[in-house]
Write an enzyme that holds these catalytic residues in place. Structure first.
Site, short mmCIF file in Angstrom:
data_model
loop_
_atom_site.label_atom_id
_atom_site.label_comp_id
_atom_site.label_asym_id
_atom_site.label_seq_id
_atom_site.Cartn_x
_atom_site.Cartn_y
_atom_site.Cartn_z
N THR A 145 48.20 39.37 59.67
CA THR A 145 48.17 38.36 58.60
C THR A 145 46.74 37.90 58.40
O THR A 145 46.04 37.62 59.39
CB THR A 145 49.06 37.13 58.87
OG1 THR A 145 48.66 36.07 57.98
CG2 THR A 145 48.97 36.59 60.29
N ASP A 147 45.94 35.19 57.48
CA ASP A 147 45.87 33.76 57.84
C ASP A 147 45.47 33.54 59.31
O ASP A 147 45.08 32.45 59.69
CB ASP A 147 47.23 33.08 57.61
CG ASP A 147 47.73 33.24 56.19
OD1 ASP A 147 46.91 33.58 55.32
OD2 ASP A 147 48.93 33.04 55.95
N ARG A 182 25.82 23.92 38.94
CA ARG A 182 27.23 23.49 38.91
C ARG A 182 27.83 23.34 40.31
O ARG A 182 27.34 23.94 41.26
CB ARG A 182 28.08 24.56 38.18
CG ARG A 182 27.91 24.53 36.70
CD ARG A 182 28.62 25.72 36.08
NE ARG A 182 28.56 25.62 34.63
CZ ARG A 182 28.72 26.64 33.81
NH1 ARG A 182 28.96 27.84 34.28
NH2 ARG A 182 28.67 26.45 32.51
N GLU A 242 44.38 26.76 50.53
CA GLU A 242 45.51 26.51 49.62
C GLU A 242 46.47 25.44 50.14
O GLU A 242 47.13 24.76 49.35
CB GLU A 242 46.27 27.81 49.35
CG GLU A 242 46.86 28.43 50.63
CD GLU A 242 47.58 29.76 50.43
OE1 GLU A 242 47.58 30.29 49.30
OE2 GLU A 242 48.13 30.28 51.42
N ARG A 286 33.30 24.01 38.12
CA ARG A 286 34.13 25.17 37.83
C ARG A 286 35.01 25.46 39.04
O ARG A 286 34.66 25.11 40.17
CB ARG A 286 33.28 26.41 37.53
CG ARG A 286 32.48 26.31 36.25
CD ARG A 286 33.37 26.32 35.02
NE ARG A 286 32.62 26.34 33.79
CZ ARG A 286 32.19 25.26 33.13
NH1 ARG A 286 32.41 24.05 33.64
NH2 ARG A 286 31.54 25.37 32.00
N HIS A 292 44.85 36.82 45.70
CA HIS A 292 45.11 38.10 46.35
C HIS A 292 43.89 39.02 46.44
O HIS A 292 43.98 40.07 47.08
CB HIS A 292 46.29 38.79 45.67
CG HIS A 292 47.55 37.99 45.81
ND1 HIS A 292 47.81 36.90 45.03
CD2 HIS A 292 48.58 38.10 46.68
CE1 HIS A 292 48.96 36.37 45.39
NE2 HIS A 292 49.45 37.07 46.39
N ARG A 295 43.30 39.75 49.91
CA ARG A 295 44.14 40.73 50.63
C ARG A 295 43.86 42.16 50.18
O ARG A 295 44.41 43.11 50.74
CB ARG A 295 45.63 40.40 50.41
CG ARG A 295 46.06 39.06 50.97
CD ARG A 295 47.39 39.16 51.69
NE ARG A 295 48.40 39.78 50.88
CZ ARG A 295 49.43 39.13 50.31
NH1 ARG A 295 49.56 37.83 50.47
NH2 ARG A 295 50.31 39.78 49.61
#
Ligand code: F6P
Length: 367
Positions: A145, A147, A182, A242, A286, A292, A295
């Protein structure tokens, strides 16, 4: 002795899975090792993870052709260098309480004459593997994973490739951020774990790192960005996982239901932060969600090597009858650990040890 071994990848794909299969097959089919092992292996790939074992009709040759890929030295020869998974994957949970398909899966497993199964998966799918093991099936797990949230191992396949993608994507953003002066809010994956954000933030020198393990204050994020401007910085990068959330708020996720394991589809926190900074300051902002892209692509050298080591270790575990266990990296060495132990809890960032809760960055100190 002859042994028919199935191998499948389940859950999110990542770079390193194909390398693992390449080396697993190369080790299992190494003729020189047969006399020492006393085992002649027949290795078959199962298409699309658990779905393949649920959908297959073992008595129908055309169905077997659809869901089973016999693996040999020739057809896996170049797999080590490719990302994704050539066997395909799904998020189907055969033990889903809404639609339990485990009985048909176990029946098919037996009808196919499998003597053992290697499962390349993360927390959820190694959980399925463990349930099968408890039912008497001979199962070996390989941690995978991006993660890196599995316990009892220092490495899960895909993490290094994802980390390198985050770092190089931020490098790209850096040039345009600098040109335009920015703020860029970059959202990375990780679900409940902040490893990708923390280490991606360290590697890229992001000004602000936000992780799920510590709820942040938007005011403080803005304060840090203002300080950066005052100190002469033309641009700043905010890297947010996330699963991170402001204090008192819930995680932000897409309103499209849940997967077979009951998880929401996380995403959107980066956009929320960008909008708030834009509203509350005169800085131009921005937002980019890497999603993905993290990944995708080929495996890094590290993922290829770890795939090699885990793939070879899985074959050794089958030979030694070390079932119900997962390959693992511990103290820099390859070993195996009980699946039961690895599934007791997720591996999350230890905030006290690794995260600066005042300045929202890595806590760089001697432990
Ligand atoms: O579990 C790995 C992961 O990449 C998470 O970081 C992310 O939340 C999720 O998978 C995305 O899943 P999907 O590919 O189903 O959109």
């Amino acid at each position: 002795m002859k042994m028919k071994v199935g191998v499948l990848s389940a859950g999110g794909d990542c770079p390193g899975i194909n390398s693992t299969i390449h080396w697993l097959v190369n080790s299992a089919l190494d003729k020189d090792l047969v006399p020492r092992r006393g085992v002649m292996f027949d290795i078959v790939g199962i298409i699309d993870g658990w779905k393949g074992l649920v959908e297959i009709k073992p008595e129908k040759p055309e169905s077997v052709k659809q869901w089973i890929m016999p693996l040999n030295l020739d057809n896996v020869r170049t797999w080590d260098r490719y990302g994704g998974t050539r066997l395909g994957t799904t998020r189907l949970n055969p033990f889903d309480p809404q639609k339990d398909e485990s009985a048909v899966l176990m029946e098919n497993y037996q009808k196919l004459g499998l003597d053992a199964l290697v499962v390349i998966g993360g927390f959820d799918n190694l959980g399925v593997a463990y349930k099968l093991y408890k039912q008497g099936f001979k199962v070996v797990g390989i941690p995978k994973t991006i993660d890196r949230d599995l316990s009892e191992t220092e490495y899960t396949l895909g993490f290094d490739s994802a980390l390198n993608t985050i770092t190089s994507d931020i490098d790209r953003l850096r040039t345009t951020a600098g040109s335009h002066s920015r703020i860029f809010v970059v959202e990375c994956m990780g679900r409940k774990a902040g490893w990708l954000a923390l280490e991606g933030g360290e590697a890229s020198g992001s000004a602000v790192i936000l992780i799920p393990e510590h709820d942040f204050l938007l005011e403080r994020v803005i304060e840090i960005l203002k300080q950066q401007r005052q100190s002469g910085k033309r641009y700043s990068i905010v890297l947010v996982a996330e699963g991170a959330k402001p204090r008192g708020m819930a995680e932000i996720y897409e309103k499209r239901g849940r997967d077979g394991f009951g998880h929401t589809y996380l995403g959107g926190i980066g956009g929320f932060i960008a909008e708030e900074i834009q509203k509350q300051t005169d800085m131009e902002v921005r937002y980019v969600a890497l999603r993905h892209l993290q990944r995708g692509g080929p495996p890094t050298a590290h993922d290829r090597r770890m795939g090699r080591k885990f793939g070879i270790a899985a074959v050794d575990m089958i030979v030694n009858e070390d079932f119900g266990r997962m390959t693992s990296l511990k103290h820099g060495e390859i070993t195996s650990v009980p699946l039961k132990k690895a599934l007791e809890r997720l591996s999350l960032v230890n905030v006290e040890k690794f995260y600066n809760t005042k300045d929202y960055k890595s806590l760089d100190k001697i432990l």
